[in-house]
Design an enzyme around this catalytic site. Structure first.
Site, PDB file in Angstrom:
ATOM      1  N   ARG B  53       0.803  -1.208   0.000  1.00  0.00           N
ATOM      2  CA  ARG B  53       0.000   0.000   0.000  1.00  0.00           C
ATOM      3  C   ARG B  53       0.848   1.275   0.000  1.00  0.00           C
ATOM      4  O   ARG B  53       0.708   2.136  -0.864  1.00  0.00           O
ATOM      5  CB  ARG B  53      -0.859  -0.010   1.261  1.00  0.00           C
ATOM      6  N   THR B  54       1.735   1.385   0.963  1.00  0.00           N
ATOM      7  CA  THR B  54       2.553   2.597   1.071  1.00  0.00           C
ATOM      8  C   THR B  54       3.413   2.747  -0.182  1.00  0.00           C
ATOM      9  O   THR B  54       3.564   3.829  -0.736  1.00  0.00           O
ATOM     10  CB  THR B  54       3.445   2.536   2.328  1.00  0.00           C
ATOM     11  N   LYS B  82      23.180 -10.219   0.465  1.00  0.00           N
ATOM     12  CA  LYS B  82      24.598 -10.573   0.525  1.00  0.00           C
ATOM     13  C   LYS B  82      25.297  -9.878   1.685  1.00  0.00           C
ATOM     14  O   LYS B  82      26.517  -9.942   1.815  1.00  0.00           O
ATOM     15  CB  LYS B  82      25.297 -10.184  -0.783  1.00  0.00           C
ATOM     16  N   ARG B 103      11.645   2.177   3.855  1.00  0.00           N
ATOM     17  CA  ARG B 103      10.913   1.389   4.850  1.00  0.00           C
ATOM     18  C   ARG B 103      11.893   0.338   5.354  1.00  0.00           C
ATOM     19  O   ARG B 103      12.544  -0.336   4.538  1.00  0.00           O
ATOM     20  CB  ARG B 103       9.702   0.738   4.175  1.00  0.00           C
ATOM     21  N   HIS B 131       6.277   6.855  11.243  1.00  0.00           N
ATOM     22  CA  HIS B 131       5.705   6.704   9.908  1.00  0.00           C
ATOM     23  C   HIS B 131       5.043   8.037   9.539  1.00  0.00           C
ATOM     24  O   HIS B 131       3.825   8.137   9.477  1.00  0.00           O
ATOM     25  CB  HIS B 131       4.681   5.559   9.922  1.00  0.00           C
TER      26      HIS B 131
END
Ligand code: ZN
Lengths: 162, 314
Positions: B53-54, B82, B103, B131
Site C-alpha cells: 500500500r505505502t 549478501k 521502509r 511513519h
C-alpha cells in the site's frame, strides 16, 4: 591529599589503601562499586601500562561507601569527565601535579555522549553491522538513544561499550 | 527551518503541518495541475519490509507529478541479502535517484540513513518507530472530517508496536486535542512515547484506558489499529483481549452521530463491514488521501521554490 579540607574521608588510614599519586587524576566520591565502570568508561584497562590505584567501598562522610580511582600520569579531559557523570554523578575530579591538587572540579552532564554506550534495544539500527557510532542524548534522569529513541534510566554502566 | 528529510512527525511544527495539508488540499482539488512538474525526476523506493500500500501510494504520487521511480525490489532479490549495509545501499541508490523513500524493520534506520545522503529522504516506517507520511494523510483525513482543533480523538488497538499511532499522537500535540488511548494493558503506549507526549503537551490532553465504553460517547474521531495475533505469546491471551477491541454497528450506538472512524488498513476484523456503509467510515477515504498528501510532500521536498516551513509558531 592531606590538604583536602572539605571532607575527612580521604585522609589518614584510608589513604594507605590507595597510594598517593605524583601527577595525574584522582576521581573521588564515586558511588560504591562503580570504580571498575569508571575505568571502563575511560577506556583504561591497564594494557597500556597505566598505573592505576583503585579503592572500593571505602567509608565516606558524603556517601556511605565510596570508590576512589587514581590514575598516574594522565590528566582527564573535560569530555572524559563529562561522560563520567553518567555513572558517577557525585564524583569530584582532582588534577594532581607534583603531589599537589592543582585543580578540583565536579562532573557535569554533557548534552550528548557518542561512542561510549551501546543501545540495549535489539531492534535499533545501531545494533547491526552499520558503520554508525552510537549516540545518546543525556536526560535529567537517564540517557536516550538518538536513533531508536529508547530511554535508559537504570544500569547505564552495563551499556558501556568496552 | 527548512527540512531536507522527513524522518519523524516530531520534527514538524503546526505551521509545517498546515503547509502540507493546505497544499495537499490544492493538489487533491486538481491533481493534473502538477502533471509535468517533476518530469525527469526519479524517486528511489527502498522497501526492506513488504508494504504494497505505502509503496504503491508513493509510486502513484511520483508518477502523477510527472516523475518516475527506481525500485530496489524485494530484499530477497537484492544485494542486501549478501550482507550490504543500509548505509552503503542508500549511498548507492542516492546516485540513481533524486529522493529516497525508506521502509526498514529497524528503529532509527531512517535517522541513520539520512546521515549518509544529501538527497531528501522520507521515512516510510522504521520498525516500531515512526511513519510520518501516514501521519500526514491521517491528519488530512481528520481535518476534512472533524477539524484539528477542539478535537477529542480515541486511538485504539495495538498502541505498543503501532508506529502510525506514535507518529499521529506526536503530531496531534501541536493542536488543541484531547487524546484517549485505548488498549489492553500489554499493548499500551511505550513509556518513551508517553514521556514525549507529556514533554510536548502538559499531559492534560492525554489519557489511557482499557475500555472503549469509558470514552466512546465523547469522541469526534476513533482511530482503530489492528491487534496483531503474533504479538501474543499464546493464543488464549489473544482471544481474551481481541473481541473487546472490535467495533460493529451495535458498539457505535453509544457514539455521536458525527463520529469519524479511521484505520490505517489493512484491517482484519477490527471493524465490521457493516460500518463501511455508514457515515462513520472514513478509512477508504483515508487510504485514497495518501496520494495527494504524498504528492504535496514530494513536491515540497523536491522543489527549490517551496519547502515545508510554515514555521509561524516556531
Ligand atoms: Zn537505539
Amino acid at each position: 591529599m592531606s590538604n583536602d579540607h572539605d571532607h575527612h574521608d580521604g585522609n589518614d588510614d584510608h589513604e594507605l589503601r590507595v597510594s598517593k599519586i605524583r601527577d595525574g587524576t584522582v576521581i573521588d566520591h564515586v558511588h560504591g562499586g562503580q570504580a571498575l565502570n569508571v575505568l571502563a568508561i575511560l577506556g583504561i584497562d591497564g594494557t597500556e601500562g597505566e598505573e592505576v590505584s583503585v579503592g572500593m567501598n571505602v567509608p565516606s562522610d558524603r556517601l556511605a561507601r565510596k570508590d576512589i580511582v587514581k590514575v598516574e600520569g594522565r590528566e582527564l579531559s573535560q569530555d572524559e569527565v563529562d561522560v563520567l557523570s553518567l555513572i558517577a554523578p557525585d564524583a569530584t575530579i582532582n588534577i594532581v601535579r607534583d603531589y599537589d591538587v592543582v585543580e578540583k572540579h565536579r562532573v557535569e552532564s554533557p548534552d550528548v555522549v557518542e561512542g561510549v554506550l551501546s543501545c540495549p534495544n535489539a531492534g535499533c539500527i545501531t545494533t547491526g553491522d552499520e558503520p554508525v557510532t552510537s549516540r545518546f542524548s543525556v536526560l535529567e534522569d537517564g540517557v536516550r538513544c538518538s536513533y531508536c529513541e529508547t530511554i535508559i534510566r537504570e544500569e547505564i554502566a552495563e551499556l558501556i561499550d568496552t | 527551518m527548512r527540512h531536507d528529510h522527513l524522518i519523524t512527525s516530531k520534527q514538524l511544527s503546526r505551521g509545517d503541518i498546515e503547509t502540507v495539508l493546505d497544499y495537499a488540499a490544492e493538489v487533491d482539488a486538481d491533481p493534473s495541475a502538477l502533471a509535468d512538474r517533476h518530469a525527469g525526476t526519479l524517486l528511489g523506493l527502498l522497501f526492506f519490509e513488504p508494504s504494497t500500500r505505502t509503496k504503491m501510494s508513493f509510486e502513484t504520487a511520483m508518477k502523477r507529478l510527472g516523475g518516475g521511480i527506481v525500485d530496489m525490489g524485494s530484499v530477497e532479490s537484492s544485494s542486501v541479502k549478501k550482507g550490504e549495509t543500509l548505509a552503503d545501499t542508500v549511498q548507492v541508490i542516492e546516485g540513481y535517484a533524486d529522493a529516497l523513500v525508506l521502509r526498514h524493520p529497524k528503529q532509527g534506520a531512517a535517522t541513520m540513513a539520512s546521515e549518509f545522503v544529501d538527497v531528501p529522504l522520507l521515512n516510510a516506517g522504521d520498525g516500531a518507530g515512526h511513519h510520518p507520511t501516514q501521519t500526514m494523510l491521517d491528519l488530512y483525513t481528520i481535518r476534512e472530517n472533524a477539524g484539528l482543533d477542539d478535537l477529542t480523538i480515541g486511538i485504539m488497538g495495538d498502541l505498543k508496536y503501532g508506529r502510525t499511532v506514535h507518529s499521529l499522537a506526536y503530531a496531534l500535540t501541536n493542536f488543541d486535542t484531547q487524546q484517549h488511548f485505548i488498549s489492553p494493558e500489554s499493548l499500551q503506549l511505550p513509556r518513551e512515547v508517553v514521556y514525549d507526549l507529556h514533554q510536548q503537551q502538559d499531559g492534560a490532553g492525554i489519557k489511557e484506558h482499557d475500555a472503549l465504553e469509558e470514552v466512546l460517547p465523547s469522541l469526534d474521531v476513533l482511530y482503530v489499529t489492528r491487534i496483531q495475533r503474533e504479538r501474543f505469546p499464546d493464543e488464549n491471551e489473544y482471544q481474551k483481549v481481541a473481541g473487546e477491541y472490535q467495533i460493529d454497528a451495535e458498539t457505535l450506538e453509544a457514539a455521536s452521530d458525527d463520529l469519524t472512524v479511521m484505520h490505517p488498513l489493512p484491517r482484519v476484523d477490527e471493524i465490521a463491514p457493516e460500518i463501511d456503509e455508514t457515515d462513520h467510515a472514513a478509512y477508504f477515504e483515508q487510504a485514497h488521501n495518501g496520494v495527494p498528501v504524498r504528492m504535496a510532500l514530494l513536491d515540497l521536498l523536491l522543489s527549490d521554490d517551496k519547502s515545508i516551513e510554515g514555521g509561524s509558531d516556531e
